[in-house]
Motif scaffolding. Structure first.
Motif, short mmCIF file in Angstrom:
data_model
loop_
_atom_site.label_atom_id
_atom_site.label_comp_id
_atom_site.label_asym_id
_atom_site.label_seq_id
_atom_site.Cartn_x
_atom_site.Cartn_y
_atom_site.Cartn_z
N TRP A 33 0.84 -1.20 0.00
CA TRP A 33 0.00 0.00 0.00
C TRP A 33 0.87 1.25 0.00
CZ3 TRP A 33 -5.13 -0.49 -0.59
CH2 TRP A 33 -5.92 0.62 -0.39
N ILE A 34 0.46 2.28 -0.72
CA ILE A 34 1.26 3.51 -0.79
C ILE A 34 1.38 4.17 0.59
CG2 ILE A 34 0.64 3.93 -3.19
CD1 ILE A 34 -1.08 6.30 -2.20
N THR A 35 2.50 4.84 0.78
CA THR A 35 2.71 5.65 1.99
C THR A 35 2.91 7.11 1.62
OG1 THR A 35 5.10 5.23 1.94
CG2 THR A 35 3.73 3.73 3.27
N ASP A 36 3.00 7.39 0.32
CA ASP A 36 3.22 8.75 -0.16
C ASP A 36 2.50 8.88 -1.51
OD1 ASP A 36 4.30 11.04 -1.48
OD2 ASP A 36 6.21 10.80 -0.44
N PRO A 37 1.70 9.94 -1.69
CA PRO A 37 0.96 10.09 -2.96
C PRO A 37 1.85 10.07 -4.20
CG PRO A 37 0.18 11.68 -1.33
CD PRO A 37 1.38 11.00 -0.74
N LYS A 38 3.11 10.42 -4.07
CA LYS A 38 4.01 10.40 -5.22
C LYS A 38 4.24 8.99 -5.75
CE LYS A 38 6.45 14.21 -3.17
NZ LYS A 38 7.58 14.44 -2.32
N GLN A 39 3.91 7.98 -4.95
CA GLN A 39 4.17 6.59 -5.34
C GLN A 39 3.15 6.04 -6.34
OE1 GLN A 39 4.10 5.08 -1.33
NE2 GLN A 39 6.33 5.03 -1.22
N ILE A 40 2.11 6.79 -6.62
CA ILE A 40 1.06 6.25 -7.51
C ILE A 40 1.57 5.97 -8.93
CG2 ILE A 40 -0.82 7.26 -6.18
CD1 ILE A 40 -1.15 9.35 -8.39
N SER A 41 2.71 6.55 -9.29
CA SER A 41 3.24 6.31 -10.63
C SER A 41 4.20 5.12 -10.69
CB SER A 41 3.96 7.57 -11.14
OG SER A 41 5.05 7.88 -10.29
N MET A 42 4.38 4.42 -9.56
CA MET A 42 5.27 3.26 -9.55
C MET A 42 4.74 2.16 -10.46
SD MET A 42 6.27 2.85 -5.53
CE MET A 42 7.35 1.44 -5.83
N GLU A 43 5.66 1.39 -11.03
CA GLU A 43 5.28 0.24 -11.84
C GLU A 43 4.43 -0.72 -11.01
OE1 GLU A 43 7.37 -3.19 -14.62
OE2 GLU A 43 8.62 -1.96 -13.31
N HIS A 44 3.40 -1.28 -11.59
CA HIS A 44 2.46 -2.23 -10.98
C HIS A 44 1.41 -1.57 -10.08
CE1 HIS A 44 4.85 -5.54 -12.50
NE2 HIS A 44 5.90 -5.12 -11.82
N MET A 45 1.53 -0.27 -9.80
CA MET A 45 0.60 0.40 -8.89
C MET A 45 -0.77 0.51 -9.55
SD MET A 45 0.61 1.63 -5.80
CE MET A 45 2.30 1.98 -5.36
N LYS A 46 -1.81 0.20 -8.76
CA LYS A 46 -3.19 0.25 -9.27
C LYS A 46 -4.07 1.05 -8.33
CE LYS A 46 -3.01 -3.84 -11.85
NZ LYS A 46 -3.32 -5.06 -12.29
N PHE A 47 -4.99 1.78 -8.91
CA PHE A 47 -6.00 2.49 -8.13
C PHE A 47 -7.06 1.47 -7.75
CE2 PHE A 47 -10.00 5.00 -7.98
CZ PHE A 47 -9.66 5.79 -6.88
N VAL A 48 -7.37 1.38 -6.45
CA VAL A 48 -8.28 0.33 -5.99
C VAL A 48 -9.46 0.84 -5.18
CG1 VAL A 48 -6.54 -1.49 -6.02
CG2 VAL A 48 -6.82 -0.11 -3.96
N GLY A 49 -9.60 2.14 -5.04
CA GLY A 49 -10.68 2.61 -4.18
C GLY A 49 -11.31 3.89 -4.65
N GLY A 50 -12.16 4.43 -3.78
CA GLY A 50 -12.87 5.65 -4.09
C GLY A 50 -12.17 6.89 -3.60
N TYR A 51 -11.17 6.73 -2.77
CA TYR A 51 -10.43 7.87 -2.24
C TYR A 51 -9.14 8.05 -3.03
CZ TYR A 51 -13.66 7.57 1.65
OH TYR A 51 -14.79 7.54 2.41
N PRO A 52 -8.61 9.26 -3.10
CA PRO A 52 -7.41 9.51 -3.91
C PRO A 52 -6.16 8.75 -3.46
CG PRO A 52 -8.43 11.57 -3.23
CD PRO A 52 -9.17 10.47 -2.54
N ASN A 53 -6.11 8.28 -2.21
CA ASN A 53 -4.90 7.63 -1.73
C ASN A 53 -5.01 6.10 -1.72
OD1 ASN A 53 -6.75 7.38 0.31
ND2 ASN A 53 -5.33 7.86 1.95
N GLU A 54 -5.97 5.55 -2.40
CA GLU A 54 -6.17 4.10 -2.38
C GLU A 54 -5.53 3.45 -3.61
OE1 GLU A 54 -10.31 3.36 -1.60
OE2 GLU A 54 -10.04 3.83 0.52
N TYR A 55 -4.21 3.30 -3.49
CA TYR A 55 -3.41 2.67 -4.52
C TYR A 55 -2.59 1.56 -3.88
CZ TYR A 55 -4.19 6.44 -7.90
OH TYR A 55 -4.74 7.31 -8.79
N CYS A 56 -2.38 0.49 -4.62
CA CYS A 56 -1.55 -0.59 -4.10
C CYS A 56 -0.96 -1.41 -5.24
CB CYS A 56 -2.34 -1.49 -3.15
SG CYS A 56 -3.59 -2.49 -3.98
N ILE A 57 0.00 -2.24 -4.85
CA ILE A 57 0.61 -3.20 -5.76
C ILE A 57 0.23 -4.59 -5.25
CG2 ILE A 57 2.78 -4.17 -6.61
CD1 ILE A 57 3.99 -1.34 -6.21
N TYR A 58 -0.36 -5.40 -6.09
CA TYR A 58 -0.73 -6.77 -5.70
C TYR A 58 0.51 -7.66 -5.79
CZ TYR A 58 -5.61 -5.50 -5.83
OH TYR A 58 -6.83 -4.92 -5.56
#
Length: 145
Positions: free
Chosen positions: A23-48
């Protein structure tokens, strides 16, 4: 627990559906490879983890194991561990008879943790896992790895 992946600190958790994710700890991480948006809030990104290579998964498991005591207690939540005062029970130089029961048992059986034991949880550890919230969390956490 915190994991370093591609130079970034991410949180290792199970998501709402029980999937293992970073799970992201910094909004700048959303552009990381494999990162996916998974929720309704802007900070809900993760890598499976299931989408990573076997080598990447192995590195993550290695990091997780280094942060867990033989019994499963999360060393990374301890201030002594995070401040470098304690290397964890895995790296401590124990004097004979001084180590705690899970350390002694796991080393004698040459297993990585109590969760690797054929009789997990044994009678001694059943009692241990009921002693405190951190011990109950350790018992539950073994299913993550």
């Amino acid at each position: 627990m915190d994991i370093i992946y591609n130079g970034e600190r991410l949180k290792y958790i199970e998501d709402f559906w029980g999937e293992q994710v970073l799970w992201i700890t910094d909004p700048k991480q959303i552009s990381m490879e494999h990162m996916k948006f998974v929720g309704g809030y802007p900070n809900e990104y993760c890598i499976y983890l299931s989408e990573l290579s076997a080598a990447e998964q192995a590195e993550i498991v290695k990091q997780l194991r280094e942060q867990l005591a033989y019994c499963g207690v999360n060393c990374s939540k301890c201030p002594d561990f995070s401040e470098g005062k304690c290397p964890s029970c895995r790296l401590t130089e124990w004097k004979a008879g001084d180590e705690c029961m899970p350390v002694k048992c796991c080393r004698e059986k040459r297993i990585d943790s109590c969760a690797s034991c054929d009789v997990f949880p044994c009678d001694d550890m059943k009692e241990f896992y009921q002693e405190s919230a951190s011990h109950q969390e350790a018992f539950a956490g073994f299913r993550l790895i």
